[in-house]
Write an enzyme that holds these catalytic residues in place. Structure first.
Site, PDB file in Angstrom:
ATOM      1  N   HIS A 153      -4.107   2.393  -0.431  1.00  0.00           N
ATOM      2  CA  HIS A 153      -4.434   2.269  -1.884  1.00  0.00           C
ATOM      3  C   HIS A 153      -6.002   3.176  -2.454  1.00  0.00           C
ATOM      4  CE1 HIS A 153      -2.831   0.466  -5.611  1.00  0.00           C
ATOM      5  NE2 HIS A 153      -4.397   0.653  -5.502  1.00  0.00           N
ATOM      6  N   GLU A 154      -6.359   2.228  -2.005  1.00  0.00           N
ATOM      7  CA  GLU A 154      -7.646   2.455  -2.294  1.00  0.00           C
ATOM      8  C   GLU A 154      -7.719   4.441  -2.366  1.00  0.00           C
ATOM      9  OE1 GLU A 154      -8.895   0.847  -4.662  1.00  0.00           O
ATOM     10  OE2 GLU A 154      -8.098  -0.983  -4.449  1.00  0.00           O
ATOM     11  N   GLU A 165      -3.225   4.975 -10.954  1.00  0.00           N
ATOM     12  CA  GLU A 165      -2.814   3.632  -9.895  1.00  0.00           C
ATOM     13  C   GLU A 165      -1.703   4.308  -9.148  1.00  0.00           C
ATOM     14  OE1 GLU A 165      -3.881   0.546  -8.925  1.00  0.00           O
ATOM     15  OE2 GLU A 165      -2.188  -0.296  -8.192  1.00  0.00           O
ATOM     16  N   HIS A 214      -6.701   6.285  -5.100  1.00  0.00           N
ATOM     17  CA  HIS A 214      -7.376   6.189  -5.903  1.00  0.00           C
ATOM     18  C   HIS A 214      -8.810   7.407  -5.691  1.00  0.00           C
ATOM     19  CE1 HIS A 214      -5.842   2.800  -8.305  1.00  0.00           C
ATOM     20  NE2 HIS A 214      -5.850   2.136  -7.537  1.00  0.00           N
TER      21      HIS A 214
END
Ligand code: ZN
Length: 498
Positions: free
Chosen positions: A266-267, A296, A270
Site C-alpha cells: 500500500h505505502e 490513495e 503511494h
C-alpha cells in the site's frame, strides 16, 4: 514585465514556500520514526515556527501581485501555466482566510496531539487523549468556520484541502449509494457455507523475513530504493519529499504476514506516485500530487487489485516460501488474502468492510465538527457505530476510537479520500486491464513494470495539471463512478465465497 517574467517570479516565490513545507514534512517523518520521546517539546516548537513561516510566504503581497497579473493574462497562458496559477491561487486563497496565530497553534497542537495519542493508544486509555483532542477540535472548528464556503457546511472547508471541490453533502450521497451494496456483499459472505482458511499467512514469522519478502515485491513494483527508504513506525505511512525522496514505514505482526505485507505494498503504491512525479515540476504549485483521493487510488490499486489477485500469488508464492516458514500454495494465499471478516482495525480490514469503516469515521468527524458530538462521547459513539455497521464491538479504545492517528494530527476531512481512492483505483485498473496487453498474464509472471509505466504515464507525471476528477477521466477514458469498485468487489466475493 510580461507573463513569462511574472510566471518566473511566481515560481521563485512558491519555491521558498514549498521548501519550508518540505522541511516540515521531514521533521514530521522524523517525529514518527526516530525522534526520542524527550524531543517532543522542541519538535512542536520547530513545526509551529515553520508553519508560521510557510503561512507568511503564502500570504505575502508579492505572491498576490504576481497572481493578480497572471490572472489578467489568463488567455496568454498555456495549460501548464494556467495550472500553476490555479493551484497557487487556491492555496493562497485558503491561507488568506486563516490568521497566522491559528496556523501556528494548529501545527503545535498536531505535534503535541501525536505524542498524547501515542501514549493513550499504548494503554488503550481514551481519557489520556481526550484533553488533546478537545484542544485540537476547538482549533479545527475555528479553522473550518473560517474556510467554510458560502452555502456550505463547516466540514467542506476542511475536506477541500484534501479533495479539492468535494463537499460533505456530495460525499454523503456517494457513501449512501455505496452502503447498501456493501452491506449486501457482507450478507452474502455471512450466508455462504464456505469458510476461508487464513492460515496460509499465519505462523511464527520473523520480522526480517517479512521485510525481505516485502522488499522482493517492492523491487518488482519498481520502488526505487535510491529514491526512497523503509522504516518502522507505530502507524504505517508514506512521506513524499520530491521525486528523489519518498519514504515509507511499516509495522509487523509476529504471527500474521498480512498487516506488514499489504501495508508495505500500500505505502509503496503511494511512494511510486511520488517517485513518478515530473522532476521538472518539482517545488512548483502544479508539480505535487493532485489530491489525496488520487494518491490513495495508487496505494489501493497495488494493495488490492494487484497484490490480492490470483495471478499475483501464482508469481510470488515461491518467493514467499524462500523468505518465510510458510508452505502456502497460490490458491490458498489468494483465498486467505481475500477473507472477509469484520475487524475492529481499519488498516487491516478486508476490501468489503473497509469502506464501512470510512463511512463511520466520516459520520463521526462530521458530527464532531458540527458540534453534534463531543470528544467525551466519541468512544461510545464509535463502539455503537461499529456494532451497527459491522456487528462487532472493539475490546478497548486502542482498537476503537484510538486506532487512527488522523484526528490527533488535526486531519479532519481526510477519511473520505480513502473511499474515493478505492473508487478511483478500481476505475483505473479496469482501464489498465483493457489497455495493457495481457495484464493478468504479466502479473502472473511477476512482471509488474507495464502497469507501473501505465500509471506513470496516465497519472503520476501529470502532478496537479488537471483537477482530480478530470485526471481520472482522462486516464481511464470515462468519468469515475462506483460501478468499477462494486463490480470488482462482487467478483472477488463470488470467487472466494461462491
Ligand atoms: Zn494510503
Amino acid at each position: 514585465m510580461g507573463p513569462r517574467e511574472v510566471m518566473a517570479r511566481l515560481l521563485e516565490l512558491w519555491r521558498e514556500y514549498a521548501l519550508i513545507r518540505r522541511t516540515s514534512a521531514l521533521l514530521e517523518w522524523d517525529q514518527e520514526t526516530c525522534m526520542p520521546p524527550a524531543g517532543a517539546g522542541a519538535r512542536a516548537a520547530e513545526l509551529e515556527c515553520l508553519a508560521g513561516l510557510a503561512h507568511e510566504r503564502l500570504t505575502a503581497p508579492a505572491l498576490g501581485e504576481a497572481l493578480a497579473l497572471l490572472e489578467q493574462w489568463a488567455e496568454e497562458l498555456d495549460p501548464l501555466e494556467a495550472a500553476q496559477v490555479r493551484e497557487a491561487a487556491r492555496a493562497r486563497g485558503r491561507a488568506l482566510r486563516l490568521p497566522r496565530a491559528l496556523v501556528e497553534a494548529l501545527a503545535r497542537a498536531a505535534a503535541e496531539g501525536l505524542e498524547s495519542w501515542r501514549a493513550a493508544r499504548e494503554l488503550g486509555e481514551f481519557s489520556l487523549f481526550q484533553p488533546a483532542l478537545e484542544r485540537m477540535l476547538a482549533l479545527k472548528r475555528e479553522q473550518a468556520g473560517l474556510l467554510k464556503p458560502a452555502g456550505g457546511e463547516a466540514y467542506d472547508g476542511l475536506l477541500d484541502e484534501f479533495e479539492p471541490g468535494l463537499t460533505a453533502e456530495r460525499t454523503a450521497r456517494l457513501f449512501a449509494g455505496l452502503e447498501a451494496p456493501l452491506v449486501g456483499l457482507l450478507e452474502r459472505v455471512r450466508s455462504s457455507r464456505r469458510r476461508v482458511d487464513e492460515s496460509p499467512f499465519q505462523g511464527d514469522l520473523p520480522r526480517e523475513g517479512q521485510l525481505a519478502f516485502g522488499r522482493r515485491v517492492l523491487e518488482a513494483m519498481g520502488f526505487d530504493f535510491e529514491a526512497g527508504r523503509l522504516d518502522a513506525s507505530t502507524h504505517p505511512f508514506c512521506s513524499g519529499h520530491g521525486p528523489g525522496d519518498a519514504r515509507i514505514t511499516w509495522r509487523a505482526s509476529a504471527t500474521d504476514l498480512r498487516p506488514c505485507f499489504f501495508g508495505l505494498v500500500h505505502e509503496a503504491g503511494h511512494a511510486l506516485y511520488e517517485q513518478g512525479l515530473d522532476p521538472a515540476l518539482d517545488l512548483t504549485p502544479a508539480g505535487a500530487a493532485v489530491s489525496l483521493g488520487v494518491h490513495e487510488s495508487q496505494s489501493r490499486l497495488w494493495e488490492n487489485l494487484v497484490a490480492r489477485s490470483r495471478p499475483f500469488w501464482e508469481a510470488f508464492a515461491p518467493a514467499l516460501r524462500e523468505c518465510l516458514p510458510l508452505a502456502a500454495d497460490p490458491e490458498g494465499l489468494f483465498l486467505a488474502a481475500n477473507a472477509v471478516r469484520p475487524s475492529p482495525i481499519r488498516v487491516e480490514a478486508d476490501e468489503v468492510t473497509y469502506n464501512l469503516h470510512i463511512l463511520l469515521r466520516f459520520e463521526l468527524e462530521r458530527a464532531l465538527l458540527a458540534g453534534r458530538l463531543e470528544p467525551a462521547d466519541l468512544p461510545g459513539a464509535w463502539d455503537e457505530g461499529m456494532e451497527r455497521r459491522l456487528g462487532i464491538r472493539p475490546a478497548h479504545a486502542g482498537e476503537g476510537a484510538l486506532q487512527d492517528i488522523h484526528w490527533a494530527m488535526g486531519l479532519f476531512g481526510y477519511f473520505p479520500t480513502y473511499t474515493i481512492g478505492n473508487l478511483y483505483a478500481a476505475h483505473l485498473h479496469a482501464a489498465a486491464a483493457k489497455e495493457i496487453d495481457g495484464l493478468e498474464d504479466r502479473i502472473g509472471r511477476g512482471e509488474l513494470g507495464a502497469l507501473r509505466e501505465w500509471l506513470r504515464i496516465k497519472v503520476h507525471r501529470h502532478g496537479s495539471l488537471l483537477p482530480a476528477e478530470r485526471l481520472m477521466e482522462a486516464a481511464a477514458g470515462a468519468p469515475p463512478g462506483p460501478e468499477a469498485l462494486l463490480a470488482h468487489l462482487g467478483g472477488r466475493v463470488r470467487a472466494v465465497y461462491g
